[in-house]
Design an enzyme around this catalytic site. Structure first.
Site, PDB file in Angstrom:
ATOM      1  N   THR A  46       0.830  -1.206   0.000  1.00 53.94           N
ATOM      2  CA  THR A  46       0.000   0.000   0.000  1.00 53.94           C
ATOM      3  C   THR A  46       0.861   1.251   0.000  1.00 53.94           C
ATOM      4  O   THR A  46       0.666   2.158  -0.823  1.00 53.94           O
ATOM      5  CB  THR A  46      -0.926   0.003   1.222  1.00 53.94           C
ATOM      6  OG1 THR A  46      -1.682  -1.214   1.236  1.00 53.94           O
ATOM      7  CG2 THR A  46      -1.878   1.187   1.177  1.00 53.94           C
ATOM      8  N   TYR A 109     -12.487  -6.143  -6.366  1.00 56.04           N
ATOM      9  CA  TYR A 109     -13.593  -5.580  -7.144  1.00 56.04           C
ATOM     10  C   TYR A 109     -14.917  -6.271  -6.831  1.00 56.04           C
ATOM     11  O   TYR A 109     -15.881  -5.639  -6.433  1.00 56.04           O
ATOM     12  CB  TYR A 109     -13.307  -5.659  -8.648  1.00 56.04           C
ATOM     13  CG  TYR A 109     -14.317  -4.900  -9.476  1.00 56.04           C
ATOM     14  CD1 TYR A 109     -14.186  -3.526  -9.681  1.00 56.04           C
ATOM     15  CD2 TYR A 109     -15.415  -5.541 -10.023  1.00 56.04           C
ATOM     16  CE1 TYR A 109     -15.117  -2.819 -10.420  1.00 56.04           C
ATOM     17  CE2 TYR A 109     -16.359  -4.845 -10.761  1.00 56.04           C
ATOM     18  CZ  TYR A 109     -16.203  -3.486 -10.965  1.00 56.04           C
ATOM     19  OH  TYR A 109     -17.139  -2.789 -11.691  1.00 56.04           O
TER      20      TYR A 109
END
Length: 317
Positions: A46, A109
């Site tokens: 991240t 997703y």
């Protein structure tokens, strides 16, 4: 299979533009954190803006990191992707570059069941040559790895641990109670401000973004926490708190971690401050705050690097 421990920074990815890596700065960042005593490096996580980078940049970052690390520390490679095939391709590339392990969060997703996520991780672990570390990052991927799911995956011979960035200490303590102390499965804390509590719970290590800037501080904090040196933990935790107040948070108290961290490292001439879209650039007020406060923070931390403040722009005064 060897598990991982200690402080493993989630390396920032120095870039010149949204589609071009700054390879010289990659070298400086890695040398800086290795000199600071870290136990490994984690690329394309991240803090490394992994999902925002082009695939060529990701592959180049892995190649460069493994080359510069030169076996001095293990290199863990983030392969998180919505495409299973792309995760596997990057894992294969990491293996060819002699990385030590891959790290994957759940695909982000489609909303799927815990059973589907267990199958996804199991298949990835089956098909990659490198050991896999699970990455629980619910705030970014929208999926929380339940303890029972982790238990199923922990029995896989090619899964060696979990990095938890949920910030939920109750959950983290559950992980440590169920899987800690095995020797072949690491339980590692993500949020850097929770390192002392994590170690008290039985953590094997921490993946601390601030270790890009002050690696020795986080290494010393982890070690002091392990030996239960409360005075030293308090002193070092005070420095970490200053990283949050002086660097990460803007004058209104809002977090802007990655751009702020890169800007502070830029002032120390370690890397540039460019971030990949959609991350925002810093406000001028936030830049000014960092320029004003960073010298004292570096002095307090007894850092080997110095701040080189840029001239204040007219709009700042």
């Amino acid at each position: 299979m060897t598990a991982f421990s200690g402080i493993i920074p989630p390396l920032v990815t120095p870039i010149k533009s949204y589609d071009k890596l700054d390879v010289d700065a990659v070298d400086r960042v890695i040398d800086h954190v290795v000199d600071g005593g870290v136990s490994g490096i984690f690329v394309l996580g991240t803090t490394g803006e992994g999902p925002s980078l082009t695939y060529p940049m990701r592959y180049e970052m892995v190649e460069r990191a493994c080359s510069v690390a030169e076996g001095r520390v293990p290199v863990l490679v983030g392969v998180t992707d919505c495409s299973f095939a792309e995760s596997l391709y990057l894992a294969e590339h990491a293996a060819s570059c002699v990385a030590s392990a891959i790290v994957a969060a759940a695909p982000f997703y489609f909303g799927v069941s815990q059973a589907s996520i267990v199958d996804w991780f199991g298949k990835l672990a089956d098909e990659t040559a490198l050991p896999l570390m699970l990455y629980n990052m619910p705030s970014c991927v929208g999926i929380h790895l339940e303890p029972d799911s982790v238990a199923q995956l922990a029995s896989h011979p090619n899964i060696l641990g979990i990095k938890d960035s949920s910030g939920d200490l109750t959950y983290f303590r559950t992980l440590c109670q169920r899987f800690g102390g095995r020797g072949d499965f690491s339980v590692i804390m993500g949020p850097e401000e929770l390192v002392p509590q994590a170690v008290a719970a039985g953590a094997d290590g921490g993946v601390c973004g601030g270790a890009n800037l002050l690696p020795h501080v986080y290494v010393e904090l982890f070690n002091a926490s392990r030996r239960q040196d409360t005075a030293e933990v308090s002193r070092l935790k005070g420095i970490v708190d200053r990283v949050f107040s002086d660097v990460y948070r803007d004058p209104d108290g809002e977090m802007n971690l990655i751009p702020a961290l890169k800007y502070a490292m830029h002032l120390c001439r370690i890397c540039g401050f460019e971030v990949a879209p959609p991350l925002p650039t810093l406000s001028r007020q936030h830049e000014l705050q960092i320029r004003e406060r960073l010298p004292e923070l570096l002095s307090l931390a007894d850092s080997p690097v110095a701040c080189h403040p840029q001239p204040v722009r007219k709009a700042d005064v």
